[in-house]
Design an enzyme around this catalytic site. Structure first.
Site, short mmCIF file in Angstrom:
data_model
loop_
_atom_site.label_atom_id
_atom_site.label_comp_id
_atom_site.label_asym_id
_atom_site.label_seq_id
_atom_site.Cartn_x
_atom_site.Cartn_y
_atom_site.Cartn_z
N HIS A 1 -3.55 -2.85 -6.70
CA HIS A 1 -2.96 -1.53 -7.14
C HIS A 1 -3.90 -0.56 -7.73
O HIS A 1 -4.89 -0.92 -8.45
CB HIS A 1 -1.81 -1.74 -8.06
CG HIS A 1 -0.63 -2.35 -7.63
ND1 HIS A 1 0.24 -2.60 -8.47
CD2 HIS A 1 -0.22 -2.72 -6.40
CE1 HIS A 1 1.43 -3.15 -7.59
NE2 HIS A 1 1.02 -3.24 -6.54
N ASP B 1 0.75 -1.31 0.00
CA ASP B 1 -0.02 0.13 0.00
C ASP B 1 0.79 1.08 -0.22
O ASP B 1 0.28 2.35 0.40
CB ASP B 1 -0.96 -0.03 1.31
CG ASP B 1 -2.06 -1.34 1.21
OD1 ASP B 1 -2.30 -1.76 0.38
OD2 ASP B 1 -2.02 -1.73 2.44
#
Length: 339
Positions: free
Chosen positions: A43, A13
């Protein structure tokens, strides 16, 4: 630089998606390949105000000139793959994507085992995507491969051969990693890790290139590291503090709230060393200093933001080449030409 790898330096992240999207459009690589575990990592990227999230395909999909490849080391969930082909139809992905015929397959039974395990669910904090059980079957040589799935036949290729041929021809290859260093099965906070290694060397292996064929390794860190699920997080702040600072985030795959911490310089240095970083990328600088939002010229950064970047370079020992100052693709400071 004929080939470069982008990997996460923390617990995933880190904002790799938006960075990879920028590189895909700016550098125009002929091949964009995805390594990593599988569909347990998402993503996200914003394009013209719209959010796109991918779990299976390369995040550089918006570069319509590029061949998109999924390396042999990556687990493939056919359902997720075809969903993303449909989701990204406007980018003509279906005609540009190739899956290595040796990719192992995530089956429904793998997801059932993943979600039914109280150990994985309660202690480790699995995403429930089936990656762990699928990799276990792969190690035991029981997993199906992409070549065994009839629906995938039109997309099958030898990714390693394609990439090495491209490098022989002097073409530019961008290789994406997933998750982050702290989740590596070997070097992360075991047992609170993913089901394989996530370092740059593993990502290179996933797509079939040797270490001498990698020209640059960009390790991505965000100004406030986050973590989803269980496991040690030495610099973690309280949920209340995160809210006060406006740092509330939720996982792309799980939807769970992310734990937030302060930047850990020692951890970043260790991560950069083991990944063989040639350059760092810092994302979400605007969260550290709101005055940095949307800035595209390093000299115009506020003093607080600039001092933070300088401290990272000094303490980690690697130059910062790219800085993200907001969620949109154009919110970037690219210093690579000055390094």
């Amino acid at each position: 630089m004929p080939s470069y790898i982008v990997v996460g330096g923390q617990w995933g992240d880190e904002g790799k998606g938006s960075l990879i999207a920028y590189l895909a459009l700016k550098d125009e690589p002929q091949i964009i390949a995805r390594g990593g575990v599988g569909t347990n990592a998402g993503h996200s990227v914003f394009i013209n105000g719209r959010k796109y999230a991918v779990r299976q395909l390369p995040t550089g999909f918006m570069q319509t000139k590029a061949r998109l490849l999924v390396g042999a080391g990556v687990l493939v969930d056919p359902g997720v793959f075809f969903h993303e082909l449909e989701h990204l139809k406007e980018f003509n992905v279906a005609e540009r994507v190739g899956i290595d015929y040796r990719c192992a397959i995530i089956e429904p039974r793998h997801k059932e085992r993943d979600r039914a395990s109280s150990y994985l669910h309660d202690k480790i904090g699995t995403t429930g995507s089936g990656c762990g059980p699928a990799n276990a079957d792969r190690v035991m040589r029981m997993a199906k491969q992409a070549k065994d799935i009839k629906e995938l036949e039109p997309y099958l290729t030898d990714v390693a051969q394609e990439i090495n041929d491209a490098l022989d021809e002097g073409k530019l290859v961008l290789i994406e990693g997933t998750q982050g260093f702290g989740l590596s099965l070997y070097y992360g906070t075991y047992p609170y890790v993913t089901s394989k290694d996530t370092t740059a060397s593993a990502i290179a292996s996933d797509v079939g290139i040797g270490p001498t064929r990698v020209d640059d390794v960009i390790v991505v860190f965000k100004s406030f590291p986050t973590r989803v699920g269980e496991g040690p997080f030495p610099t973690e702040m309280s949920a209340e503090e995160a809210e006060r600072l406006g740092l509330v985030e939720y996982g792309t795959v799980t939807g769970r709230r992310r734990r937030v911490g302060w930047f850990d310089f020692e951890f970043a240095r260790y991560s950069a060393r083991l990944n063989g970083a040639t350059m760092l990328a810092i994302t979400m600088l605007d969260k550290y200093d709101k005055g940095a939002f949307g800035v595209t010229d390093y000299d115009k950064l506020p003093r607080k933001a600039k001092e933070f970047i300088e401290e990272i370079e000094e303490r980690v020992g690697i130059p910062v080449g790219i800085i993200k100052t907001g969620p949109e693709l154009e919110h970037v400071i690219d210093r690579r030409d000055t390094l």
